[in-house]
Design an enzyme around this catalytic site. Structure first.
Site, PDB file in Angstrom:
ATOM      1  N   THR A 123      -6.301   2.461  -5.470  1.00 33.88           N
ATOM      2  CA  THR A 123      -6.023   1.037  -5.256  1.00 33.88           C
ATOM      3  C   THR A 123      -6.900   0.150  -6.134  1.00 33.88           C
ATOM      4  O   THR A 123      -6.429  -0.855  -6.669  1.00 33.88           O
ATOM      5  CB  THR A 123      -6.221   0.663  -3.779  1.00 33.88           C
ATOM      6  OG1 THR A 123      -5.196   1.267  -2.999  1.00 33.88           O
ATOM      7  CG2 THR A 123      -6.165  -0.843  -3.570  1.00 33.88           C
ATOM      8  N   GLU A 126       0.813  -1.218   0.000  1.00 28.72           N
ATOM      9  CA  GLU A 126       0.000   0.000   0.000  1.00 28.72           C
ATOM     10  C   GLU A 126       0.845   1.266   0.000  1.00 28.72           C
ATOM     11  O   GLU A 126       1.726   1.446   0.858  1.00 28.72           O
ATOM     12  CB  GLU A 126      -0.937  -0.003   1.220  1.00 28.72           C
ATOM     13  CG  GLU A 126      -1.693   1.286   1.439  1.00 28.72           C
ATOM     14  CD  GLU A 126      -2.628   1.630   0.304  1.00 28.72           C
ATOM     15  OE1 GLU A 126      -2.727   2.831  -0.032  1.00 28.72           O
ATOM     16  OE2 GLU A 126      -3.263   0.712  -0.259  1.00 28.72           O
ATOM     17  N   ASP A 156       1.031  -0.003  -5.188  1.00 30.42           N
ATOM     18  CA  ASP A 156      -0.176   0.318  -5.962  1.00 30.42           C
ATOM     19  C   ASP A 156      -0.192   1.751  -6.483  1.00 30.42           C
ATOM     20  O   ASP A 156      -0.655   2.025  -7.581  1.00 30.42           O
ATOM     21  CB  ASP A 156      -1.443   0.036  -5.148  1.00 30.42           C
ATOM     22  CG  ASP A 156      -1.538   0.867  -3.881  1.00 30.42           C
ATOM     23  OD1 ASP A 156      -0.501   1.343  -3.384  1.00 30.42           O
ATOM     24  OD2 ASP A 156      -2.660   1.033  -3.363  1.00 30.42           O
TER      25      ASP A 156
END
Length: 736
Positions: free
Chosen positions: A324, A280, A502
């Site tokens: 995302t 992330e 991402d």
């Protein structure tokens, strides 16, 4: 002072006696305006009851959000109900208002019942299709009813009873000429103010189309339903106009741009499990970065330089507003996200996908699962994953998210990896599993107990930047613990692990604080520097491989699917994919960004300006020959994005079934925790000695004891509170 207090007391006394006292109620109900006011008030109270008793107060986090959820039923309902005030015949007026009230109450109550089972709100597609409501074979009639449910209907029953008993007389006198218009105007004003303050608290609410709970919290159930209906209608109209010939254009484009396999890499990981670790908000600039003499990510660095890893250092995120969810879509389907909003949210309920979970299952017998520490409805994943063919969706709904175990974004990464083991070990091998981490998410806050006391971060002047390296370090530790488990449990040797970032973590706003850390001059920081920060890691780790290297090829997230599939020995030529195998000799090194900017190893086009990538200099006036080259690249980028948009917005894949591909039946999947546990247990029991799961190979014993973590919250008792805020995982607000 005493005089003022007396006046206030007299005012409230008069207000009670003249308006609120029960003795006045029947009299008020016997006038058109009073009848209107009572129904408006009662419906608002019922909505607030649902917000509190069933929707968990929509997880309001600050005074403004609380005010908005208390006010948002009023404006829209007032507009709708005031339309009946223009009706002069008394029977039509009272009948129309009661019908509207009943319909609105029915919509509210259906959402209450639906939310209890699915923790989500009903979309138009859900309302129109029983199969969607009956997700995974769960009958709507089996949903439990609440003891307070009668309160949603008792007001209507009482009012109808009073009318039948003639306690409420139908007022034959219409309101004065301009009164209905004034009340309508007040409703419009309240709704407009609601939208205004919602946009202040959550910018781009309508364009980015957040989680449905977000939409209801800010707009109210009625406006959300209308907004969803408009989007559904627009989508259906676009899709109705689509023709097979339009798909043919897309197919011809993809065929012309297909990049052949590279025999040196094709099938190198054939038959291996695939674990994708979604890092992330993790950027490439953190790899090999040292802060105060210490590596930010020592374990990821070791993977990056491992002889068992092929890493790409010119790999870019290509996400749009879907953040995302766009990255996931590119990873799974090799198609781009939408120009506006999230494909998952806007189109995911009935989109035709030909995604990796289904392709790997049908071509090579892979089982599949996704693991994530936030709720299942984020980015509409509970619906999208079914259409992609994911067999298991293990979300935050499966875990204990109370106390200190979760941040506002979900279960902490160390706990996610550790607590996923009982599900991962029961997957039949080979499997395709994806982990979505969340702890390294803006604003990058982490409890002191989770921080490495030996790691000292930067002092950049920005808390975002300083905290970013702290959560980077935590993420690195989390991944190391997971790798240690893979090795100890025996999964490691037969598993290809893919790690990718991402999207960016540090935005352009904070880049000036980052510049000195990267050895750059703040005053000379430019658009190309911002674009270079869009690099994210992409590492393919294959145990047993001894010729790993760092690949300098330019590519992006759109290229992941064909690259992975070719490594597994699965040809992608029959599929509609806009990416190209990064190992192919025919790979075009043009990175297309969602806003139609682009970058190559030599040049970049950013916000209408051209740059020399090698010299980091602006190209103010390209030569005619260079301009022709730049125009050709731009045309190719435009065509690529336009073709992808046409495919997705018009759902053109419904016109095409690749050889050997069976369209995914989304209705056969049930992602509830009980059903998932039962399904995995049944598979292992039914297969017996033929079961290939790690659990079976370990003598039907769990490998959870093989997992070692230093997560301080591991043994914390469950509490009554959680810090989790159910919102879109890519909401960039820094409010907690």
């Amino acid at each position: 002072m005493e005089t003022m207090k007396k006046r206030v007391r007299n005012f409230f006394k008069h207000f009670w006696q003249a308006i609120l006292a029960p003795k006045n109620w029947l009299g008020q109900l016997n006038t058109r305006r009073g009848f209107f006011t009572w129904l408006l008030t009662l419906f608002t109270l019922k909505t607030i009851l649902a917000y509190g008793a069933d929707f968990e107060w929509l997880h309001a986090q600050d005074p403004l959000q609380i005010v908005l959820i208390l006010v948002n039923p009023i404006g829209f309902t007032m507009i709708l109900f005031s339309l009946t005030l223009f009706i002069k015949p008394k029977q039509l007026y009272y009948g129309a208002l009661l019908i509207l009230d009943t319909v609105m109450t029915l919509l509210l109550y259906l959402n209450v019942v639906y939310f209890r089972e699915f923790s989500d709100f009903m979309s138009i597609n859900t309302i129109l299709g029983y199969n969607t409501v009956n997700q995974g074979g769960k009958a709507a009639g089996a949903i439990a009813f609440g003891v307070h449910d009668i309160l949603f209907w008792v007001d209507i029953l009482v009012i109808i009873g009073l009318m039948l008993a003639r306690k409420i007389q139908l007022d034959r006198n219409p309101l004065p000429r301009f009164q209905p218009f004034k009340l309508l105007t007040v409703g419009v004003f309240i709704l407009t103010a609601n939208l205004f303050f919602s946009d202040i608290d959550r910018p781009q609410l309508l364009t980015r189309q957040f989680d449905r709970e977000y939409m209801v919290k800010y707009l109210g159930l009625g406006p959300f339903t209308i907004y969803d209906a408009i989007n559904t209608y627009q989508t259906s109209q676009v899709r109705k106009s689509a023709t097979p010939s339009e798909f043919t254009q897309v197919k011809n484009y993809v065929t012309q741009h297909y990049a052949d396999i590279n025999p040196q890499f094709f099938g190198r990981a054939k038959g291996k499990n695939v674990i994708v670790i979604h890092l992330e908000s993790f950027q490439q600039m953190s790899i090999d970065r040292k802060i105060n003499g210490q590596e930010v990510t020592p374990f990821l660095n070791s993977l990056y330089h491992s002889q068992s890893t092929i890493a790409f250092d010119n790999f870019f995120n290509e996400v749009g507003q879907g953040k995302t969810s766009d990255a996931e879509n590119m990873l799974e389907t090799s198609t781009f996200g939408l120009p506006q909003g999230s494909l998952f949210s806007k189109l995911g309920n009935d989109q035709t996908f030909q995604a990796m979970p289904a392709i790997l299952n049908q071509r090579a017998g892979y089982s599949s699962a996704v693991f994530h520490g936030n709720i299942g409805t984020f980015w509409n994943r509970n619906n999208v994953y079914k259409h992609m063919g994911y067999q298991n969706w293990v979300s935050g709904d499966y875990f204990d998210l109370t106390g200190q175990k979760a941040t506002t974004w979900g279960l902490k990464d160390k706990l996610l990896f550790q607590e996923s083991v009982p599900y991962l070990e029961k997957l039949q091998q080979p499997f395709y599993a994806k982990y979505l981490t969340v702890t390294n998410h803006t604003p990058f806050t982490l409890d002191k107990e989770d921080q490495d006391p030996n790691f000292v971060t930067t002092n950049s002047g920005s808390k975002i930047v300083d905290n970013y390296f702290i959560t980077n370090h935590y993420l690195d530790q989390s991944v190391k613990e997971f790798f240690d488990y893979l090795k100890k449990s025996g999964l490691y040797d037969n598993t290809m692990v893919v790690l990718y970032g991402d999207h960016y973590g540090i935005s352009n706003t904070d880049a000036k604080y980052l510049a000195p850390i990267l050895g750059k001059n703040q005053d000379q920081w430019n658009d190309l520097d911002n674009a270079n920060l869009q690099r994210v890691p992409f590492m393919i780790h294959v145990p047993g491989m001894t010729d790993g290297f760092i690949d300098h090829t330019y590519g992006g997230e759109i290229d992941v699917a064909p690259t992975i599939e070719h490594l597994l020995g699965i040809s992608t030529q029959r599929y509609i994919q806009f990416g190209q195998d990064l190992f192919s000799q025919q790979h075009a090194q043009v990175v297309a960004f969602r806003n139609k900017d682009w970058m190559t190893p030599e040049y970049a086009s950013l916000s209408g300006q051209y740059w020399n990538v090698q010299t980091n200099q602006l190209i103010p006036t390209p030569t005619p020959e260079l301009q022709k080259t730049l125009d050709n690249i731009q045309t190719d980028v435009d065509n690529k994005l336009d073709m992808s948009d046409s495919l997705n917005q018009k759902n053109l894949l419904r016109f095409y079934t690749p050889k050997g591909f069976k369209p995914v039946d989304a209705n056969k999947f049930d992602y509830s925790k009980a059903a998932t546990i039962k399904r995995l247990q049944k598979q292992n029991k039914t297969l017996g000695k033929a079961s290939t799961s790690l659990f079976a190979k370990n003598g039907d014993k769990s490998t959870l004891s093989d997992y070692v973590t230093d997560a301080p919250e591991l043994h914390d008792e469950k509490t009554d509170s959680t810090r989790l805020v159910p919102r879109n995982a890519d909401d960039w607000s820094q409010s907690e």
